[in-house]
Design an enzyme around this catalytic site. Sequence first.
Site, PDB file in Angstrom:
ATOM      1  CD  GLU A   1     -79.606 -21.279  30.349  1.00 49.67           C
ATOM      2  OE1 GLU A   1     -78.966 -22.108  29.645  1.00 49.67           O
ATOM      3  OE2 GLU A   1     -79.513 -21.260  31.582  1.00 49.67           O
TER       4      GLU A   1
ATOM      5  N   GLY B   1     -78.942 -24.556  35.063  1.00 50.56           N
ATOM      6  CA  GLY B   1     -79.761 -23.939  34.026  1.00 50.56           C
ATOM      7  C   GLY B   1     -81.102 -24.643  33.937  1.00 50.56           C
ATOM      8  CD  GLU B   2     -81.791 -29.112  32.761  1.00 52.03           C
ATOM      9  OE1 GLU B   2     -82.710 -29.505  33.512  1.00 52.03           O
ATOM     10  OE2 GLU B   2     -80.850 -29.848  32.412  1.00 52.03           O
ATOM     11  CB  ALA B   3     -86.357 -22.761  33.875  1.00 53.56           C
ATOM     12  CB  SER B   4     -83.226 -26.424  37.489  1.00 54.21           C
ATOM     13  OG  SER B   4     -81.998 -25.714  37.515  1.00 54.21           O
TER      14      SER B   4
END
Length: 338
Positions: free
Chosen positions: A162, A304-307
Amino acid sequence: MSRFVDLDAIRNACANLPAGSDSAATAVRNRQAILTKPPGSLGRLEELAAWLARWQSRPLPRLDRVETLVFAGNHGVTQQGVSPYPATVTAQMVGNFSSGGAAINQIARVAGAVLRVIPMELENPTQDFTQDLAMSEAEFLHAVSIGHEAVTPGGDLLCLGEMGIGNTTAAAAIAAALFGGGGSRWAGRGTGIDDAGLARKRSVVDMGLDRHADLLDDPLLIALAFGGRELAAILGATLAARQHGIPVLLDGFVCTAAAAPLVRLRPDALDHTMLAHLSAEAGHHALAEALRLRPLLDFGMRLGEASAATLVVPLLRAAVACHNGMATFAEAAVDDRD
């Protein structure tokens, strides 16, 4: 039209979740026992191969089609001063994703994952949950449905994440509402607030819990009262992946909190997921324990960011390569144990 017409439709979907394949998982364990290595010597790589096989329903798992979904949303609670960044950063970061300039773009490329970023009405933030429900039922159902429909059937693995200024506050409120404890237990520094900001953030969570105290027995009402569109979409995507037989890697604190209401609906609802990492965000360790999820990495990440979810993909590729490609003792003419 929404995929889910009411909250009961989500509840019914959770009541009818498909199970994984015991036979595929057993086949993995049987093969692991005859590969050229001491039993259990590849540790969690062996566990990961069996997990993939179970939820892909195939004895030889594969990772040909890996997808990373990043949902982005804005939160009205940011007007309470819970983040050092303005809400405009969410849309700016979506632009950065589109131009390939974010961390997740680089990690997805290395991991061989197809990246899709889905903005969720960024011009229309949710309501401030200290003043009202974050979303109406219709808004929540629409967001869940977008996440549900975003999942590509036939995939081998889904990484979820996200982007949304203020969403660690929403996640902390959801975790507190689901598992007890107030802002001091669940709210952390997010994108880097100072001590005064942290105290304010914890107070905001407590204000929200007080305002919506009559909703705390229902996990879906918790999700719509405190969450955001991107969190609701993650819930929908997690549910869709289970229905499509796709294993899921959950990212950090926000992503984990977004999926957590499903466990209150059905205890095994997240069995097809793995927790990619232990976030540096304060509440993630407690949330992982509450959900009985064992993180795969602990790198001090909190982006975050699906990293982190996407960072785990190369580990899974190694697990699959070892399981599928190693020789057995008989094939290699190597003596097994007596």
